[in-house]
Enzyme design. Structure first.
Site, PDB file in Angstrom:
ATOM      1  N   TYR A  55       0.835  -1.194   0.000  1.00  0.00           N
ATOM      2  CA  TYR A  55       0.000   0.000   0.000  1.00  0.00           C
ATOM      3  C   TYR A  55       0.876   1.254   0.000  1.00  0.00           C
ATOM      4  O   TYR A  55       1.487   1.610   1.006  1.00  0.00           O
ATOM      5  CB  TYR A  55      -0.930   0.030   1.199  1.00  0.00           C
ATOM      6  N   PRO A 200     -16.022  -4.367   1.791  1.00  0.00           N
ATOM      7  CA  PRO A 200     -17.369  -4.828   2.150  1.00  0.00           C
ATOM      8  C   PRO A 200     -18.485  -3.918   1.667  1.00  0.00           C
ATOM      9  O   PRO A 200     -19.657  -4.297   1.749  1.00  0.00           O
ATOM     10  CB  PRO A 200     -17.324  -4.862   3.682  1.00  0.00           C
ATOM     11  N   GLY A 202     -18.296  -2.677  -1.539  1.00  0.00           N
ATOM     12  CA  GLY A 202     -18.111  -2.670  -2.985  1.00  0.00           C
ATOM     13  C   GLY A 202     -17.229  -1.550  -3.493  1.00  0.00           C
ATOM     14  O   GLY A 202     -17.544  -0.923  -4.509  1.00  0.00           O
ATOM     15  N   ARG A 203     -16.117  -1.314  -2.790  1.00  0.00           N
ATOM     16  CA  ARG A 203     -15.172  -0.248  -3.160  1.00  0.00           C
ATOM     17  C   ARG A 203     -15.873   1.107  -3.275  1.00  0.00           C
ATOM     18  O   ARG A 203     -15.585   1.912  -4.141  1.00  0.00           O
ATOM     19  CB  ARG A 203     -14.439  -0.605  -4.455  1.00  0.00           C
ATOM     20  N   PHE A 205     -18.923   1.743  -4.084  1.00  0.00           N
ATOM     21  CA  PHE A 205     -20.100   1.786  -4.955  1.00  0.00           C
ATOM     22  C   PHE A 205     -21.387   1.535  -4.179  1.00  0.00           C
ATOM     23  O   PHE A 205     -22.383   2.262  -4.346  1.00  0.00           O
ATOM     24  CB  PHE A 205     -19.965   0.759  -6.084  1.00  0.00           C
ATOM     25  N   GLY A 209     -21.006   6.006  -3.242  1.00  0.00           N
ATOM     26  CA  GLY A 209     -19.873   6.914  -3.395  1.00  0.00           C
ATOM     27  C   GLY A 209     -19.382   7.104  -4.814  1.00  0.00           C
ATOM     28  O   GLY A 209     -18.500   7.938  -5.050  1.00  0.00           O
TER      29      GLY A 209
END
Length: 333
Positions: A55, A200, A202-203, A205, A209
């Site tokens: 990361y 959890p 959905g990135r 979505f 967002g």
């Protein structure tokens, strides 16, 4: 916040995924904002933090180590190896590389021991037994306390667990990503392995967002994901509308609806939503207090699942590094 078990550790029912503070979703937030997320998370009751060497190519581990070094006893720390070493982005599960990456991570994290250390991806050039054996040596040396695996299938988990007990398996799980339901959740239950659910919501979505993919920042890797592209995205927006209606009925936000859905699926599941915003961090923590009716859970399952979602979760090149079972739609893609 309620507690759950990961191996020997008792952790908050919802953990904090730290990736978005350094990586993947466009430009990282300003340092002071990242600090508010991390410090605020501990104050809010999060006791499980998840980072990785890859990361930001070390940036995220350094950030966690610098910001929370004086509160190391307040949280269970998870990091990952096997996908990056130092300033290089590389899939490599060779034992020597994993051990070297651990030394670098310990230094960046400003700690003497990592509580839960995952193999981030299985490098198929190296037998899983060899990679896990290297991590077992790190356990014996007191540099890590427990071993985890990320994005592996049920057969790979069983092979690894036969080499050394695996405390946790991590992969994507949400109403729109159901791959764990094929086999790996059952394997976790059978072996006594905790299941850590990343992405959890959905990135972002499923939290509402992402309304227009064209507005994603440069460098946001969702732009390359099939579900966020063209006709697939437009089709998936209809699923979001259904979730939003259910969230209103449940008197919670869509993000909280997804997190509560996971928490009520099984007590072995620990979701780790990530965010770069303090407001969303607090919102996610509030999901631990949400209780969904059986009817709402049933309707979530009916309306958003592997057959109603359009598009694979990864593009082919990224999917190639993943060992998890595929849904029929993904296998046909």
């Amino acid at each position: 916040m309620d507690k759950r078990r990961i191996g020997e550790f008792e952790v908050s029912a919802i953990g904090l995924g730290c990736m978005s503070l350094s990586h993947a979703y466009g430009a990282p937030p300003p340092r002071d904002q990242a600090e508010r997320v991390l410090k605020g998370a501990l104050d809010e009751g999060y006791t499980f933090l998840d980072t990785a060497a890859v990361y930001g190519l070390g940036h995220n581990e350094t950030l966690v180590g610098e910001v929370l070094g004086d509160r190391r006893g307040d949280y269970v720390l998870a990091s990952k190896c096997g996908l990056s070493r130092g300033t290089e982005r590389e899939l490599n599960g060779h034992p020597d590389i994993l051990k070297a990456t651990c030394e670098e991570s310990l230094r960046r994290l400003n700690t003497e021991v990592i509580d839960l250390y995952y193999l981030h991806r299985w490098d198929r050039r190296v037998p899983i037994e060899d990679s896990v054996g290297a991590l077992a040596e790190l356990v014996a040396q007191g540099k890590i306390k427990a071993i985890g695996l990320s994005e592996v299938s049920a057969p790979t988990l069983r092979r690894a667990h036969a080499t050394h007990p695996i405390a946790a398996l991590q992969t994507e799980y949400s109403p729109w990503t159901r791959n764990p339901e094929i086999a790996v959740l059952d394997a976790c239950r059978e072996l006594g392995v905790a299941f850590v659910a990343f992405s959890p919501v959905g990135r972002g979505f499923l939290a509402g967002g992402v309304r227009d993919p064209a507005k994603l920042e440069p460098g946001d890797f969702r732009s390359g994901m099939p579900r966020f592209q063209g006709e697939a995205f437009e089709a998936n927006l209809k699923l979001l509308e259904a979730l939003e209606a259910l969230a209103t009925e449940a008197a919670c936000t869509p993000a909280q609806l997804c997190l509560a859905w996971l928490l009520q699926k099984d007590p072995i599941i620990v979701p780790i939503p990530g965010t770069a915003r303090p407001k969303h961090m607090r919102e996610n923590a509030g999901a631990a207090a949400v209780r969904l009716t059986d009817d709402i859970i049933r309707r979530i399952d009916e309306q958003v699942n592997e057959t109603t979602v359009t598009g694979s979760r990864y593009a082919p090149a990224m999917q190639a590094s993943v060992d998890t079972e595929r849904t029929p739609a993904e296998a046909a893609a």
